[in-house]
Scaffold this motif. Structure first.
Motif, PDB file in Angstrom:
ATOM      1  N   UNK A 247       0.820  -1.215   0.000  1.00 58.62           N
ATOM      2  CA  UNK A 247       0.000   0.000   0.000  1.00 58.62           C
ATOM      3  C   UNK A 247       0.852   1.261   0.000  1.00 58.62           C
ATOM      4  N   UNK A 248       2.069   1.156   0.530  1.00 59.15           N
ATOM      5  CA  UNK A 248       2.984   2.301   0.532  1.00 59.15           C
ATOM      6  C   UNK A 248       3.927   2.279  -0.667  1.00 59.15           C
ATOM      7  N   UNK A 249       3.762   1.287  -1.545  1.00 60.58           N
ATOM      8  CA  UNK A 249       4.669   1.086  -2.688  1.00 60.58           C
ATOM      9  C   UNK A 249       6.108   0.964  -2.207  1.00 60.58           C
ATOM     10  N   UNK A 250       6.294   0.244  -1.094  1.00 60.82           N
ATOM     11  CA  UNK A 250       7.605   0.178  -0.452  1.00 60.82           C
ATOM     12  C   UNK A 250       8.170  -1.235  -0.363  1.00 60.82           C
ATOM     13  N   UNK A 251       7.641  -2.163  -1.159  1.00 63.05           N
ATOM     14  CA  UNK A 251       8.189  -3.509  -1.161  1.00 63.05           C
ATOM     15  C   UNK A 251       9.592  -3.531  -1.767  1.00 63.05           C
ATOM     16  N   UNK A 252      10.367  -4.517  -1.343  1.00 63.21           N
ATOM     17  CA  UNK A 252      11.620  -4.838  -2.019  1.00 63.21           C
ATOM     18  C   UNK A 252      11.334  -6.034  -2.929  1.00 63.21           C
ATOM     19  N   UNK A 253      11.707  -5.925  -4.185  1.00 63.39           N
ATOM     20  CA  UNK A 253      11.423  -6.973  -5.164  1.00 63.39           C
ATOM     21  C   UNK A 253      12.732  -7.582  -5.640  1.00 63.39           C
ATOM     22  N   UNK A 254      12.796  -8.911  -5.618  1.00 69.11           N
ATOM     23  CA  UNK A 254      13.945  -9.636  -6.151  1.00 69.11           C
ATOM     24  C   UNK A 254      13.540 -10.209  -7.502  1.00 69.11           C
ATOM     25  N   UNK A 255      14.202  -9.809  -8.559  1.00 65.00           N
ATOM     26  CA  UNK A 255      13.877 -10.349  -9.881  1.00 65.00           C
ATOM     27  C   UNK A 255      14.999 -11.267 -10.355  1.00 65.00           C
ATOM     28  N   UNK A 256      14.609 -12.276 -11.121  1.00 63.97           N
ATOM     29  CA  UNK A 256      15.596 -13.191 -11.699  1.00 63.97           C
ATOM     30  C   UNK A 256      15.075 -13.681 -13.040  1.00 63.97           C
ATOM     31  N   UNK A 257      16.001 -13.830 -13.960  1.00 60.69           N
ATOM     32  CA  UNK A 257      15.652 -14.215 -15.325  1.00 60.69           C
ATOM     33  C   UNK A 257      16.373 -13.308 -16.304  1.00 60.69           C
ATOM     34  N   UNK A 258      15.803 -13.122 -17.456  1.00 61.08           N
ATOM     35  CA  UNK A 258      16.390 -12.261 -18.483  1.00 61.08           C
ATOM     36  C   UNK A 258      16.311 -10.793 -18.047  1.00 61.08           C
ATOM     37  N   UNK A 259      17.401 -10.069 -18.168  1.00 58.96           N
ATOM     38  CA  UNK A 259      17.409  -8.670 -17.730  1.00 58.96           C
ATOM     39  C   UNK A 259      16.470  -7.808 -18.571  1.00 58.96           C
ATOM     40  N   UNK A 260      16.291  -8.137 -19.841  1.00 57.53           N
ATOM     41  CA  UNK A 260      15.329  -7.393 -20.654  1.00 57.53           C
ATOM     42  C   UNK A 260      13.913  -7.580 -20.124  1.00 57.53           C
ATOM     43  N   UNK A 261      13.611  -8.781 -19.656  1.00 56.44           N
ATOM     44  CA  UNK A 261      12.291  -9.033 -19.076  1.00 56.44           C
ATOM     45  C   UNK A 261      12.116  -8.264 -17.771  1.00 56.44           C
ATOM     46  N   UNK A 262      13.191  -8.152 -16.988  1.00 59.70           N
ATOM     47  CA  UNK A 262      13.118  -7.377 -15.750  1.00 59.70           C
ATOM     48  C   UNK A 262      12.834  -5.905 -16.057  1.00 59.70           C
ATOM     49  N   UNK A 263      13.484  -5.384 -17.098  1.00 59.92           N
ATOM     50  CA  UNK A 263      13.229  -3.987 -17.487  1.00 59.92           C
ATOM     51  C   UNK A 263      11.794  -3.821 -17.987  1.00 59.92           C
ATOM     52  N   UNK A 264      11.307  -4.805 -18.740  1.00 61.39           N
ATOM     53  CA  UNK A 264       9.941  -4.730 -19.251  1.00 61.39           C
ATOM     54  C   UNK A 264       8.908  -4.784 -18.125  1.00 61.39           C
ATOM     55  N   UNK A 265       9.274  -5.417 -17.003  1.00 65.23           N
ATOM     56  CA  UNK A 265       8.350  -5.546 -15.871  1.00 65.23           C
ATOM     57  C   UNK A 265       8.306  -4.296 -14.998  1.00 65.23           C
ATOM     58  N   UNK A 266       9.226  -3.362 -15.199  1.00 62.38           N
ATOM     59  CA  UNK A 266       9.307  -2.188 -14.322  1.00 62.38           C
ATOM     60  C   UNK A 266       7.983  -1.431 -14.161  1.00 62.38           C
ATOM     61  N   UNK A 267       7.232  -1.151 -15.232  1.00 65.24           N
ATOM     62  CA  UNK A 267       5.979  -0.408 -15.030  1.00 65.24           C
ATOM     63  C   UNK A 267       5.014  -1.117 -14.087  1.00 65.24           C
ATOM     64  N   UNK A 268       5.072  -2.448 -14.063  1.00 61.52           N
ATOM     65  CA  UNK A 268       4.221  -3.217 -13.144  1.00 61.52           C
ATOM     66  C   UNK A 268       4.803  -3.192 -11.738  1.00 61.52           C
ATOM     67  N   UNK A 269       6.076  -3.504 -11.625  1.00 63.51           N
ATOM     68  CA  UNK A 269       6.698  -3.616 -10.299  1.00 63.51           C
ATOM     69  C   UNK A 269       6.705  -2.286  -9.551  1.00 63.51           C
ATOM     70  N   UNK A 270       6.778  -1.189 -10.289  1.00 60.28           N
ATOM     71  CA  UNK A 270       6.790   0.128  -9.634  1.00 60.28           C
ATOM     72  C   UNK A 270       5.509   0.393  -8.849  1.00 60.28           C
ATOM     73  N   UNK A 271       4.423  -0.266  -9.209  1.00 62.49           N
ATOM     74  CA  UNK A 271       3.153  -0.026  -8.511  1.00 62.49           C
ATOM     75  C   UNK A 271       3.232  -0.421  -7.044  1.00 62.49           C
ATOM     76  N   UNK A 272       4.128  -1.347  -6.726  1.00 58.67           N
ATOM     77  CA  UNK A 272       4.256  -1.703  -5.305  1.00 58.67           C
ATOM     78  C   UNK A 272       5.674  -1.569  -4.762  1.00 58.67           C
ATOM     79  N   UNK A 273       6.550  -0.925  -5.533  1.00 57.66           N
ATOM     80  CA  UNK A 273       7.917  -0.764  -5.008  1.00 57.66           C
ATOM     81  C   UNK A 273       8.568   0.564  -5.379  1.00 57.66           C
ATOM     82  N   UNK A 274       7.758   1.602  -5.620  1.00 58.43           N
ATOM     83  CA  UNK A 274       8.358   2.911  -5.942  1.00 58.43           C
ATOM     84  C   UNK A 274       9.287   3.380  -4.832  1.00 58.43           C
ATOM     85  N   UNK A 275       8.855   3.196  -3.582  1.00 58.79           N
ATOM     86  CA  UNK A 275       9.661   3.639  -2.443  1.00 58.79           C
ATOM     87  C   UNK A 275      10.546   2.516  -1.914  1.00 58.79           C
TER      88      UNK A 275
END
Length: 283
Positions: free
Chosen positions: A120-148
């Protein structure tokens, strides 16, 4: 962005709400229909989705959602990005990655550190693994819960899963230590508030501080992280250790914490759905 969320438990529902608040077009599925559900099957939920977030209880549930009848793989557009936030064993994560990719989809594992309040505070820590291009593509989604919070790319699929288990191992053993400390305080007839004050000054300070209101009032409903979840994750830790090399050996603290969590879940009907801090409930 069109995003499907499969799994509307505490975390999945919070993910869906955060994505909607950020302006994403969200479809959602849950095994047990909920008001937030918009689809009858995972395949229906992911139709036309650019990204698919999976947040379910365990590996078998993730397998069924992704690869089962009417699963994600049968309904998603070719090249859709699967973002799996489920806590898994590394071997489970690697197998799912291989099978999802074989079905023509992309796969990113993305377990998180933190619980619903952090979403709710967009303050989660997210661990990503896999293709780095896929991690970059996921940023708009992941930012919804990890901006802070933060997003850390850990390497190939399986590495984030392993690090998440290590994090939850320490969380489980901290809950075990908290249980023992509170029990000892009661045996010594020390005021509970005084015991918690001292614990908050020491190595358990962060955990006690976050859970202090619950501990002060023995209020463990509306869990951030359930006892059942702790049982499952510590069971994974023990299982992974048992399957590792002889050099790893047995993890006695993990086994003790897993046993304590199992006994707490079996204590009474519904005990498994309580917050994990109920391990330190008033004796």
């Amino acid at each position: 962005m069109k995003v499907a969320v499969c799994g509307l438990g505490r975390m999945g529902a919070a993910f869906a709400a955060a994505l909607t608040a950020d302006g994403h077009e969200v479809s959602a599925w849950n095994r047990t229909p909920k008001p937030e559900s918009t689809a009858a099957t995972p395949a229906e939920a992911v139709r036309d989705a650019e990204a698919v977030v999976v947040m379910v209880f365990d590996g078998p549930a993730a397998d069924a959602v992704l690869l089962g009848p009417h699963g994600v793989a049968s309904g998603a557009c070719p090249g859709a990005l699967v973002i799996n936030a489920t806590t898994l064993a590394p071997a489970e994560a690697r197998r799912l990655d291989s099978e999802v990719r074989a079905a023509g989809l992309r796969y990113l594992e993305a377990p998180v550190l933190g619980s619903v309040p952090a979403v709710r505070k967009a303050a989660l820590h997210v661990l990503t693994a896999g293709d780095e291009d896929d991690a970059r593509a996921a940023e708009p989604v992941l930012l919804s819960w990890s901006r802070e919070g933060s997003r850390r790319h850990t390497g190939p699929v399986g590495t984030a899963a392993g690090l998440k288990l290590i994090a939850n191992l320490t969380l489980g053993t901290a809950m075990g230590a908290l249980h023992d400390a509170v029990q000892l305080g009661a045996e010594l007839e020390l005021p509970r508030a005084q015991v918690l004050d001292i614990l908050q000054m020491g190595p358990l300070g962060h955990v006690v501080g976050r859970k202090r209101e619950r501990l002060d009032h023995d209020a463990y409903d509306d869990a951030d992280f359930t006892v059942d979840g702790l049982v499952k994750d510590l069971g994974l830790v023990v299982s992974v250790a048992e399957g590792a090399s002889a050099a790893t050996g047995v993890l006695p603290m993990a086994e003790a914490a897993a046993d304590l969590a199992r006994r707490a879940a079996a204590r009474a009907e519904g005990a498994g759905s309580l917050d994990m801090s109920s391990l330190a409930r008033t004796p």
